[in-house]
Design an enzyme around this catalytic site. Structure first.
Site, PDB file in Angstrom:
ATOM      1  N   ARG A 109       0.844  -1.197   0.000  1.00  0.00           N
ATOM      2  CA  ARG A 109       0.000   0.000   0.000  1.00  0.00           C
ATOM      3  C   ARG A 109       0.876   1.242   0.000  1.00  0.00           C
ATOM      4  O   ARG A 109       1.792   1.355   0.805  1.00  0.00           O
ATOM      5  CB  ARG A 109      -0.863   0.058   1.266  1.00  0.00           C
ATOM      6  N   THR A 113      -1.364   7.542  -0.412  1.00  0.00           N
ATOM      7  CA  THR A 113      -2.677   7.381  -1.063  1.00  0.00           C
ATOM      8  C   THR A 113      -3.422   6.157  -0.545  1.00  0.00           C
ATOM      9  O   THR A 113      -4.624   6.036  -0.723  1.00  0.00           O
ATOM     10  CB  THR A 113      -2.514   7.199  -2.584  1.00  0.00           C
ATOM     11  N   ASP A 205       0.086  -3.403  12.335  1.00  0.00           N
ATOM     12  CA  ASP A 205       0.539  -3.826  11.006  1.00  0.00           C
ATOM     13  C   ASP A 205       0.813  -5.334  11.032  1.00  0.00           C
ATOM     14  O   ASP A 205       1.767  -5.795  11.666  1.00  0.00           O
ATOM     15  CB  ASP A 205       1.819  -3.057  10.633  1.00  0.00           C
ATOM     16  N   ASP A 208       4.329  -6.576   9.797  1.00  0.00           N
ATOM     17  CA  ASP A 208       5.408  -6.294  10.754  1.00  0.00           C
ATOM     18  C   ASP A 208       5.319  -7.221  11.961  1.00  0.00           C
ATOM     19  O   ASP A 208       6.355  -7.666  12.479  1.00  0.00           O
ATOM     20  CB  ASP A 208       5.321  -4.834  11.235  1.00  0.00           C
TER      21      ASP A 208
END
Ligand code: PRP
Ligand code: URA
Length: 214
Positions: A109, A113, A205, A208
């Site tokens: 990603r 944006t 995340d 991660d």
């Protein structure tokens, strides 16, 4: 349980799935435990998602006689993780279907944006006859899942399911509206996205936390 008025979207209700997702959310859950939980939730969800897995008759010699009996047709099933975080779900699905072929779709990603960028696609060939289970723990804006399924369809994929662990309402609607022909399996529907398109309350995340990169 069906999600709102989307007959193709199923939200898991099993208490084991809910419990394990709660453990995953905790900031005190370390990388090793998080990875194990991703695998376990993937196995439990896959059990639901793979009810129509193709079978083939094989010959088996029992202690008494030889018989034809059904087994999973691994050649007709593919798991496709969205890199990176989807990789964490693969062993959980393979625990149920060890012969499945595995394809890979690489997407990240854009941090500003939040739109996905493709960097890799390698799928079992041919793909058109297979049941394809696309896996990614997080369905946030839905951009990555929509893009991944666009790529699979461009390569000829027809019978596609998508499985995630946590989804935001925005992502579910985007994916279900873009691809009304696919079935979507969700561990839990969370409240909303924050200004950085992270799911709230979420688990942070996923990539991660699986790979220990932060
Ligand atoms: C995460 C996640 C999904 C995507 C979801 O991946 O694993 O692929 O974000 O967000 P979306 O629904 O808004 O597209 P990320 O891009 O962070 O890459 P990573 O798995 O390599 O960490
Ligand atoms: N990707 C993640 O890993 N987590 C989120 O909350 C959103 C996207």
């Amino acid at each position: 349980m069906q999600y709102k008025n989307y007959p193709n979207v199923q939200v898991m209700e099993h208490p084991l799935i809910k419990h394990k997702i709660s453990l995953m959310r905790s900031v005190y859950t370390g990388n090793y435990e998080f990875r194990k939980l991703v695998e376990e939730v993937a196995t439990l969800e896959a059990y639901e998602a793979l009810r129509d897995l193709p079978l083939k008759q094989v010959e088996v010699k029992t202690p008494l006689e030889t018989t034809m009996t059904p087994m999973i047709d691994g050649k007709k099933f593919a798991i496709v993780p969205i890199l990176r975080a989807g990789l964490g779900m693969v062993p959980g699905v393979q625990a149920l279907a060890p012969l499945a072929k595995v394809g890979h779709i690489g997407l990240y990603r854009d941090p500003v944006t939040h739109e996905p960028h493709d960097y890799y696609c390698k799928l079992p060939d041919p793909i058109d006859q297979r049941l394809i289970l696309v896996v990614d723990p997080m369905l946030a804006t839905g951009g990555s899942a929509v893009d991944a399924i666009n790529s699979i369809k461009k390569h000829g994929g027809k019978h596609i399911k998508f499985m995630c662990i946590i989804a935001a309402p925005e992502g579910i609607e985007r994916l279900a509206n873009a691809h009304p022909d696919i079935e979507i399996y969700i561990g839990n529907v969370d409240r909303e996205l924050n200004e950085n398109a992270y799911i709230l309350p979420g688990l942070g995340d996923a990539g991660d936390r699986i790979f220990g990169t932060k």
